[in-house]
Design a protein around this motif. Sequence first.
Motif, PDB file in Angstrom:
ATOM      1  N   HIS A  97      -5.575   6.250   0.929  1.00  0.00           N
ATOM      2  CA  HIS A  97      -5.516   5.297  -0.170  1.00  0.00           C
ATOM      3  C   HIS A  97      -6.885   4.633  -0.334  1.00  0.00           C
ATOM      4  CE1 HIS A  97      -1.204   5.839  -0.062  1.00  0.00           C
ATOM      5  NE2 HIS A  97      -1.168   5.458   1.201  1.00  0.00           N
ATOM      6  N   ILE A 141       0.827  -1.206   0.000  1.00  0.00           N
ATOM      7  CA  ILE A 141       0.000   0.000   0.000  1.00  0.00           C
ATOM      8  C   ILE A 141       0.862   1.255   0.000  1.00  0.00           C
ATOM      9  CG2 ILE A 141      -1.650   1.326   1.372  1.00  0.00           C
ATOM     10  CD1 ILE A 141      -2.847  -1.334   2.300  1.00  0.00           C
ATOM     11  N   THR A 183      -4.603   7.346  -4.562  1.00  0.00           N
ATOM     12  CA  THR A 183      -4.217   8.036  -3.338  1.00  0.00           C
ATOM     13  C   THR A 183      -4.805   9.427  -3.369  1.00  0.00           C
ATOM     14  OG1 THR A 183      -2.162   6.774  -3.174  1.00  0.00           O
ATOM     15  CG2 THR A 183      -2.300   8.822  -1.913  1.00  0.00           C
ATOM     16  N   CYS A 212      -5.699   0.897   3.404  1.00  0.00           N
ATOM     17  CA  CYS A 212      -6.379   1.289   2.178  1.00  0.00           C
ATOM     18  C   CYS A 212      -7.875   1.085   2.374  1.00  0.00           C
ATOM     19  CB  CYS A 212      -5.882   0.469   0.992  1.00  0.00           C
ATOM     20  SG  CYS A 212      -6.695   0.871  -0.582  1.00  0.00           S
TER      21      CYS A 212
END
Length: 300
Positions: A248, A67, A178, A135
Motif C-alpha cells: 500500500h 489501510i 495498492t 502503508c
Amino acid sequence: MLVRLRHSRRQLALPALQFGLVLAVLHFDQGAASLIALALLLATGLLGWVSALRHARLIDDTPTSRIASAAQGYAELRGRAQPLGGTPLLSPVDGLPVLWYRLLIERKQRDGKWRPVSRDESEASFLLEDGSGSCVIDPDGAEMLVRRRDLTLRDELRYTQWSLIRHDRLYVLGDFATLGSIDADFDLAAQVRDLLAEWKTDHPALLARFDLDGNGELDLKEWELARAQARREVRQRQAARLSAPELHVMRQPQDRRLYLISDLDPAIIARNYRRLAAFHAAVFLGAAAATAWFEQIGVF
C-alpha cells in the motif's frame, strides 16, 4: 507550537503580496496604478479564499479509512509513523534517527539578525501503521505540517530542524494505491497472446523449445504445445502475484488535490485553513469596497 508548511508557498506569500499592494494603493496618487493594485488585491484575495476553503473542506469531508480496507484513490489515513527498513535516516544535525526532516541553517550577522545559509529536506519514504496494515508514505510533493522543532546553535550558525520520528501520530491525506495485487479484470487469454508474441521475437529459442521433430517449423501439434506452456506460465505468474503481499502506498494525487502529511489533529488543520480563508475573504471584500469607494469619489 510551530507548524511548517512545505509546499504552501503560494498561501504563505499571498499575505505579504497583499500587504505590499495595500501600501501601493495608499502611496500612488495615479488612478491607473491604484486600479492595478486593487485588481491584484481582488485576484489574490479570491484565489487565497477559494484555495484555503477547498483544503478545509477536503479535510472535513474525507472519511478516515483503514489501510486493509481503504478504497483506491483519494483517502485519509491515521496511524503511527514507523521506519521503512534498511539503513535508518539520520538527522544531519545530531545524527539521531528520524523518519523525515527539514533543516534550515542560518548565520548570525553583525547586526544580530539571522540570514539563511542553506535549506535541506529528506526525501526518504516511511511507514504508517494503523493496526490493520502498513502503508508506505512518499513525502515527495506533500505539504508537511510538523510541530517538532529543534534549535541548535554552533558558533555563528543556527540549525532549525523540523522532524518526524518513530511512533509519531500521523494524519495523511492523499492518493492511496495498492501495488502488487492482481487486477479484477485480469485477462488470461490476452496474457497468453502477449507471452506467445514475446516468444516469437526469438524464433531460434522458440524452435529449440517446441520443434519436436527438428524440421525448423512448428506444426499444429507443436504450436498447441507452445500455447499450453504459455497458459501454464501465465497461471503461475498469476498465482505468484496473488500470493505476494500487497504493498500500500500513499502519494501525491495527479489531479493536484491537497497532499498533506502532519502530526497535528485534522480538526486543528481544517480550522487553520478556515481562518486563512476568512483572512483572504476579508482582503477580497475590502479591496472590492475600496474599488467602489474610489469610483464614487472619482479617483478612477
